[in-house]
Design a protein around this motif. Sequence first.
Motif, mmCIF file in Angstrom:
data_model
loop_
_atom_site.group_PDB
_atom_site.id
_atom_site.type_symbol
_atom_site.label_atom_id
_atom_site.label_comp_id
_atom_site.label_asym_id
_atom_site.label_seq_id
_atom_site.Cartn_x
_atom_site.Cartn_y
_atom_site.Cartn_z
ATOM 1 N N ARG A 281 -22.157 -22.458 -4.292
ATOM 2 C CA ARG A 281 -22.368 -21.109 -4.636
ATOM 3 C C ARG A 281 -23.545 -20.764 -5.678
ATOM 4 O O ARG A 281 -23.353 -21.569 -6.807
ATOM 5 N N PHE A 282 -24.563 -20.109 -5.605
ATOM 6 C CA PHE A 282 -25.322 -19.778 -6.623
ATOM 7 C C PHE A 282 -24.901 -18.741 -7.662
ATOM 8 O O PHE A 282 -24.357 -17.767 -7.211
ATOM 9 N N SER A 283 -25.084 -19.219 -9.038
ATOM 10 C CA SER A 283 -24.743 -18.174 -10.019
ATOM 11 C C SER A 283 -25.655 -17.373 -9.798
ATOM 12 O O SER A 283 -27.146 -17.208 -9.659
ATOM 13 N N GLY A 284 -25.341 -15.767 -10.096
ATOM 14 C CA GLY A 284 -26.369 -14.744 -10.019
ATOM 15 C C GLY A 284 -27.033 -14.347 -11.443
ATOM 16 O O GLY A 284 -27.973 -13.549 -11.386
ATOM 17 N N LEU A 285 -26.958 -15.145 -12.656
ATOM 18 C CA LEU A 285 -27.365 -15.018 -13.586
ATOM 19 C C LEU A 285 -28.875 -15.209 -13.838
ATOM 20 O O LEU A 285 -29.704 -14.261 -14.492
ATOM 21 N N PHE A 286 -29.537 -16.138 -12.888
ATOM 22 C CA PHE A 286 -31.032 -15.918 -12.866
ATOM 23 C C PHE A 286 -31.647 -15.037 -12.424
ATOM 24 O O PHE A 286 -32.881 -14.473 -12.915
ATOM 25 N N CYS A 368 -24.416 -23.228 3.407
ATOM 26 C CA CYS A 368 -24.040 -22.567 2.404
ATOM 27 C C CYS A 368 -22.278 -22.668 2.357
ATOM 28 O O CYS A 368 -21.709 -22.666 3.207
ATOM 29 N N THR A 369 -22.160 -22.701 0.938
ATOM 30 C CA THR A 369 -20.385 -22.877 0.843
ATOM 31 C C THR A 369 -20.250 -21.806 -0.614
ATOM 32 O O THR A 369 -21.159 -21.309 -1.118
ATOM 33 N N ASN A 370 -19.006 -21.766 -0.759
ATOM 34 C CA ASN A 370 -18.527 -20.697 -1.940
ATOM 35 C C ASN A 370 -18.039 -21.692 -2.879
ATOM 36 O O ASN A 370 -17.206 -21.264 -4.047
ATOM 37 N N PHE A 371 -18.086 -23.028 -2.809
ATOM 38 C CA PHE A 371 -17.553 -23.876 -3.859
ATOM 39 C C PHE A 371 -18.437 -23.869 -5.254
ATOM 40 O O PHE A 371 -19.758 -23.443 -5.181
ATOM 41 N N THR A 372 -17.813 -23.852 -6.242
ATOM 42 C CA THR A 372 -18.458 -24.138 -7.560
ATOM 43 C C THR A 372 -18.414 -25.334 -8.080
ATOM 44 O O THR A 372 -17.659 -26.357 -7.586
ATOM 45 N N ARG A 373 -18.882 -25.470 -9.336
ATOM 46 C CA ARG A 373 -18.848 -26.750 -9.982
ATOM 47 C C ARG A 373 -17.368 -26.993 -10.313
ATOM 48 O O ARG A 373 -16.878 -28.084 -10.413
ATOM 49 N N ARG A 374 -16.534 -26.045 -10.739
ATOM 50 C CA ARG A 374 -15.135 -26.223 -10.878
ATOM 51 C C ARG A 374 -14.402 -26.627 -9.829
ATOM 52 O O ARG A 374 -13.659 -27.534 -9.985
ATOM 53 N N ASP A 375 -14.724 -26.336 -8.560
ATOM 54 C CA ASP A 375 -14.151 -26.713 -7.408
ATOM 55 C C ASP A 375 -14.505 -28.378 -7.279
ATOM 56 O O ASP A 375 -13.643 -29.260 -6.884
ATOM 57 N N LYS A 376 -15.728 -28.606 -7.525
ATOM 58 C CA LYS A 376 -16.255 -30.163 -7.387
ATOM 59 C C LYS A 376 -15.191 -30.941 -8.354
ATOM 60 O O LYS A 376 -14.708 -32.111 -7.741
ATOM 61 N N TYR A 377 -15.214 -30.809 -9.393
ATOM 62 C CA TYR A 377 -14.596 -31.367 -10.475
ATOM 63 C C TYR A 377 -13.184 -31.368 -10.220
ATOM 64 O O TYR A 377 -12.420 -32.451 -10.887
ATOM 65 N N ARG A 378 -12.382 -30.246 -9.693
ATOM 66 C CA ARG A 378 -10.825 -30.458 -9.495
ATOM 67 C C ARG A 378 -10.782 -31.513 -8.447
ATOM 68 O O ARG A 378 -9.867 -31.943 -8.409
ATOM 69 N N VAL A 379 -11.526 -31.526 -7.434
ATOM 70 C CA VAL A 379 -11.564 -32.439 -6.328
ATOM 71 C C VAL A 379 -11.693 -33.739 -6.739
ATOM 72 O O VAL A 379 -10.686 -34.808 -6.335
#
Length: 408
Positions: A281-286, A368-379
């Motif tokens: 998932r892309f952060s919208g901050l950019f 495309c997925t809704n996974f984030t960095r937190r999901d990656k490191y949790r897995v």
Amino acid sequence: MVMEEARATPDSVVSEFEGTILRNEDPFSYFMLVAFEASGLIRFAALLFLWSVITLLDVFSYKNAALKLMTFVATVGLREPEIQSVARAVLPKFYMDDVSIDTWKVYSSCKKKVVVTRMPRVMVEMFAKEHLKADEVIGSELINYNHRNKNLELRPLPVIFHDGRLVKRPTPPTSLLILTWIPLGIILAAIRIFLGSVLPFWTTPYVSKILGGQVIVKGKPPQPPAAGNSGVLFVCTHRTLMDPVVLSYVLERTKIKQQLSKGDLVVCPEGTTCREPFLLRFSGLFAELTDRIVPVAMNYRVGFFHATTARGWKGLDPIFFFMNPRPVYEVTFLNQLPVEATCSSGKRPHDVANYVQRILAATLGFECTNFTRRDKYRVLAGNDGTVSYLSFLDQLKKVVSTFEPFLH
């Protein structure tokens, strides 16, 4: 059809893992992965050198002895969490590549699923339960002395996050090839990094080809910002830590810090790398920073070693990338977003980010997925989320220091 090793009724199935769910019945390469990823090169080499003994034991019907020898050499002295880490982050990718789809179709049609494995249960359980939806896994126990696929119902859940350095499953011939290549790869990586840091940018394509690498550029990059004008924001997919370095070579903008002061900036909105053909998932901050947004599709190909890892010292990532015989980077510049597709026209940052994610995924043929960095490191670290983000940031600082010569 399910092979004879599997016994099924309309409501339940008991299936062997090796040779039935997996096409390959020899578990040797998976023990090699545990040896390499959890311990290192010495144990990896020791197990490879014992391959002929293990094979002879198999030939003379001493299969249990062969299995015990593999298990002992690959795991002796390791703590169970170390083996679990490899089983969670490394093995699933290689298991998935070997799954028999014909067997899976019958297996998945049953309500109650039991997997029986010759390997230690800890090496199989996570993959079987998470990706094969097994209810129970039966295997030997080690003694401790101290959803987005359209045809998802027809195949196991895809492996999106995985870790480890090895690209190929270490069969005996492949393992021997890797061991033989490593000394040469280290020398080649040192030469590539040195020449890349001292030679002018325009020589990079020629030197890369001479040394076996390649940078493929598609599309037309924008011109450097003129005096008084702001730069553009390059929004990239994140495949390895080399992404911004490779992009700087392609753009021929020699001083990264000076370019930032003029306005050009590279961001990776995924926040972390993903090896498989999926975008996080892309952060919208950019999208809130500027309306001058240029999407850039980054991808890479390597033969022996992955250029990213969630475990170990991340400062070695670029070295492992350049240790590959023929590392290839692909950089595709897309058109700058029209103003009506940016926040300047009233679009929400979240909508802009989703749009950029979709067009980059379409360019690369990714999902495309809704996974984030937190999901990656949790897995990769387990459901308890034991990865320390402070430790992660400390390692990231070491990576930055590795590229300090490029930044000044």
